[in-house]
Design a protein around this motif. Sequence first.
Motif, mmCIF file in Angstrom:
data_model
loop_
_atom_site.group_PDB
_atom_site.id
_atom_site.type_symbol
_atom_site.label_atom_id
_atom_site.label_comp_id
_atom_site.label_asym_id
_atom_site.label_seq_id
_atom_site.Cartn_x
_atom_site.Cartn_y
_atom_site.Cartn_z
ATOM 1 N N ARG A 135 9.301 10.107 -1.453
ATOM 2 C CA ARG A 135 10.376 9.404 -0.733
ATOM 3 C C ARG A 135 9.872 8.096 -0.117
ATOM 4 O O ARG A 135 10.614 7.128 -0.020
ATOM 5 N N ILE A 136 8.614 8.098 0.301
ATOM 6 C CA ILE A 136 8.039 6.848 0.826
ATOM 7 C C ILE A 136 7.933 5.825 -0.302
ATOM 8 O O ILE A 136 8.293 4.659 -0.121
ATOM 9 N N ARG A 137 7.469 6.265 -1.475
ATOM 10 C CA ARG A 137 7.379 5.332 -2.617
ATOM 11 C C ARG A 137 8.762 4.773 -2.971
ATOM 12 O O ARG A 137 8.926 3.569 -3.186
ATOM 13 N N GLU A 138 9.755 5.662 -2.979
ATOM 14 C CA GLU A 138 11.115 5.233 -3.294
ATOM 15 C C GLU A 138 11.634 4.241 -2.247
ATOM 16 O O GLU A 138 12.162 3.177 -2.580
ATOM 17 N N SER A 139 11.466 4.584 -0.977
ATOM 18 C CA SER A 139 11.959 3.726 0.108
ATOM 19 C C SER A 139 11.285 2.366 0.103
ATOM 20 O O SER A 139 11.931 1.341 0.352
ATOM 21 N N MET A 140 10.004 2.336 -0.177
ATOM 22 C CA MET A 140 9.299 1.054 -0.178
ATOM 23 C C MET A 140 9.708 0.199 -1.382
ATOM 24 O O MET A 140 9.737 -1.028 -1.289
ATOM 25 N N ALA A 141 10.048 0.825 -2.501
ATOM 26 C CA ALA A 141 10.572 0.067 -3.640
ATOM 27 C C ALA A 141 11.943 -0.520 -3.285
ATOM 28 O O ALA A 141 12.226 -1.681 -3.586
ATOM 29 N N VAL A 142 12.770 0.272 -2.617
ATOM 30 C CA VAL A 142 14.072 -0.223 -2.158
ATOM 31 C C VAL A 142 13.868 -1.345 -1.136
ATOM 32 O O VAL A 142 14.563 -2.364 -1.159
ATOM 33 N N CYS A 143 12.912 -1.173 -0.252
ATOM 34 C CA CYS A 143 12.597 -2.191 0.753
ATOM 35 C C CYS A 143 12.197 -3.509 0.072
ATOM 36 O O CYS A 143 12.613 -4.587 0.486
ATOM 37 N N PHE A 144 11.395 -3.398 -0.974
ATOM 38 C CA PHE A 144 11.001 -4.597 -1.718
ATOM 39 C C PHE A 144 12.225 -5.291 -2.307
ATOM 40 O O PHE A 144 12.372 -6.511 -2.213
ATOM 41 N N THR A 145 13.123 -4.514 -2.913
ATOM 42 C CA THR A 145 14.345 -5.076 -3.503
ATOM 43 C C THR A 145 15.164 -5.810 -2.445
ATOM 44 O O THR A 145 15.608 -6.939 -2.657
ATOM 45 N N GLU A 146 15.345 -5.165 -1.295
ATOM 46 C CA GLU A 146 16.127 -5.777 -0.215
ATOM 47 C C GLU A 146 15.419 -7.016 0.348
ATOM 48 O O GLU A 146 16.068 -7.994 0.710
ATOM 49 N N MET A 147 14.096 -6.970 0.396
ATOM 50 C CA MET A 147 13.325 -8.116 0.883
ATOM 51 C C MET A 147 13.552 -9.330 -0.017
ATOM 52 O O MET A 147 13.794 -10.433 0.461
ATOM 53 N N VAL A 148 13.495 -9.108 -1.324
ATOM 54 C CA VAL A 148 13.695 -10.209 -2.268
ATOM 55 C C VAL A 148 15.127 -10.732 -2.173
ATOM 56 O O VAL A 148 15.364 -11.936 -2.224
ATOM 57 N N ARG A 149 16.090 -9.822 -2.007
ATOM 58 C CA ARG A 149 17.485 -10.251 -1.861
ATOM 59 C C ARG A 149 17.687 -11.093 -0.598
ATOM 60 O O ARG A 149 18.422 -12.069 -0.608
ATOM 61 N N PRO A 157 6.670 10.441 -11.628
ATOM 62 C CA PRO A 157 7.307 11.706 -12.023
ATOM 63 C C PRO A 157 8.697 11.924 -11.407
ATOM 64 O O PRO A 157 9.507 12.653 -11.967
ATOM 65 N N GLN A 158 8.995 11.283 -10.301
ATOM 66 C CA GLN A 158 10.296 11.438 -9.640
ATOM 67 C C GLN A 158 11.283 10.397 -10.172
ATOM 68 O O GLN A 158 11.021 9.196 -10.132
ATOM 69 N N LYS A 159 12.433 10.876 -10.643
ATOM 70 C CA LYS A 159 13.458 9.983 -11.197
ATOM 71 C C LYS A 159 13.946 8.962 -10.175
ATOM 72 O O LYS A 159 14.129 7.790 -10.509
ATOM 73 N N ASP A 160 14.143 9.377 -8.915
ATOM 74 C CA ASP A 160 14.625 8.452 -7.887
ATOM 75 C C ASP A 160 13.649 7.296 -7.665
ATOM 76 O O ASP A 160 14.060 6.164 -7.418
ATOM 77 N N VAL A 161 12.367 7.586 -7.752
ATOM 78 C CA VAL A 161 11.347 6.545 -7.583
ATOM 79 C C VAL A 161 11.386 5.593 -8.776
ATOM 80 O O VAL A 161 11.341 4.367 -8.600
ATOM 81 N N PRO A 187 0.812 -1.224 0.000
ATOM 82 C CA PRO A 187 0.000 0.000 0.000
ATOM 83 C C PRO A 187 0.848 1.279 0.000
ATOM 84 O O PRO A 187 0.446 2.291 -0.581
ATOM 85 N N ALA A 188 2.025 1.245 0.629
ATOM 86 C CA ALA A 188 2.874 2.436 0.696
ATOM 87 C C ALA A 188 3.464 2.799 -0.664
ATOM 88 O O ALA A 188 3.897 3.937 -0.870
ATOM 89 N N LEU A 189 3.456 1.872 -1.600
ATOM 90 C CA LEU A 189 3.954 2.170 -2.941
ATOM 91 C C LEU A 189 3.055 3.180 -3.658
ATOM 92 O O LEU A 189 3.453 3.760 -4.663
ATOM 93 N N LYS A 190 1.845 3.406 -3.127
ATOM 94 C CA LYS A 190 0.918 4.393 -3.700
ATOM 95 C C LYS A 190 0.887 5.695 -2.899
ATOM 96 O O LYS A 190 0.042 6.534 -3.128
ATOM 97 N N SER A 191 1.809 5.852 -1.959
ATOM 98 C CA SER A 191 1.830 7.028 -1.104
ATOM 99 C C SER A 191 1.979 8.308 -1.936
ATOM 100 O O SER A 191 2.674 8.324 -2.955
ATOM 101 N N PRO A 192 1.349 9.395 -1.493
ATOM 102 C CA PRO A 192 1.538 10.662 -2.210
ATOM 103 C C PRO A 192 2.951 11.238 -2.017
ATOM 104 O O PRO A 192 3.371 12.097 -2.794
ATOM 105 N N LYS A 193 3.673 10.750 -1.029
ATOM 106 C CA LYS A 193 5.026 11.252 -0.769
ATOM 107 C C LYS A 193 6.040 10.401 -1.540
ATOM 108 O O LYS A 193 6.141 9.193 -1.337
#
Length: 185
Positions: free
Chosen positions: A132-146, A167-171, A124-130
Motif C-alpha cells: 500500500r505504501i508503494r501504491e500510495s507513493m506512485a499515486v503521490c508521484f502522479t499527483e505531484m507531476v499533475r 505482484p500487487q495489481k493495485d501497485v 525510497p518509499a517506492l521500494k517499501s515492503p508494504k
Amino acid sequence: MFKKNVAALTARDTKRKLQALTELEKTIEQGDIDPGEFPPFFKGLVKCVQDNNFRVCLNSLSNLRLLCESFGEQSRARIHELLPGLVTRSGDGRKDVRASVIDTFLAAMELVGHVKVFEKRVLPALKSPKWRIRESMAVCFTEMVRQFGPIDMTGRSTNLTNLLSDPQKDVRDAAVEAMRPLQKC
C-alpha cells in the motif's frame, strides 16, 4: 484554551482529541497561534497522524495542511518531523486516509520543494515492503507531476519502473498511471 487543546492531543481519550482538533482547526483559521506555541502544536499533530483512530488521523492531517498554508515559514522549519510519519501512514488500509496523506505530502512539497521531497521520501518509499505504501507513493508521484509539472527523471525512474512488475495489481496500476506523464515529456 489553546494550550489545553494542544495538551489534549496527547490524551488517550479519542473524543477529547477530536474535540481538541476541531477547536485547534478554528484557531488555525483565525491565525491565533503564538510563535512560541507553534513547535509543541506541530509536534502534537504529527503524533496524532499515527493515532489508531482514523478520524483523529484525518483531522490531524487536515490541520497540518491548514498549518502549511497559513503558517508556511514556521511549518517549513518543522516539515522534516512530518514526512516519515506520512510515508508510514500512506500504507493505511483506509483509502480516505491514504488520499489525505497524499494531499498533505503535496502541501509539504509546496513548502520545501517537490523535487527535494520526492528524492528524500517518495522515491525510497517506492521500494517499501508494504504494497500500500508503494501504491500510495506512485499515486503521490502522479499527483505531484499533475500539480507541479514534470521533473527530470534521469537516473530516478528505476524504482518507478520496477513497480510495473509488482505482484500487487493495485501497485502495477498506480505505476502505469505514474508513467503516463513521463511518456508525454
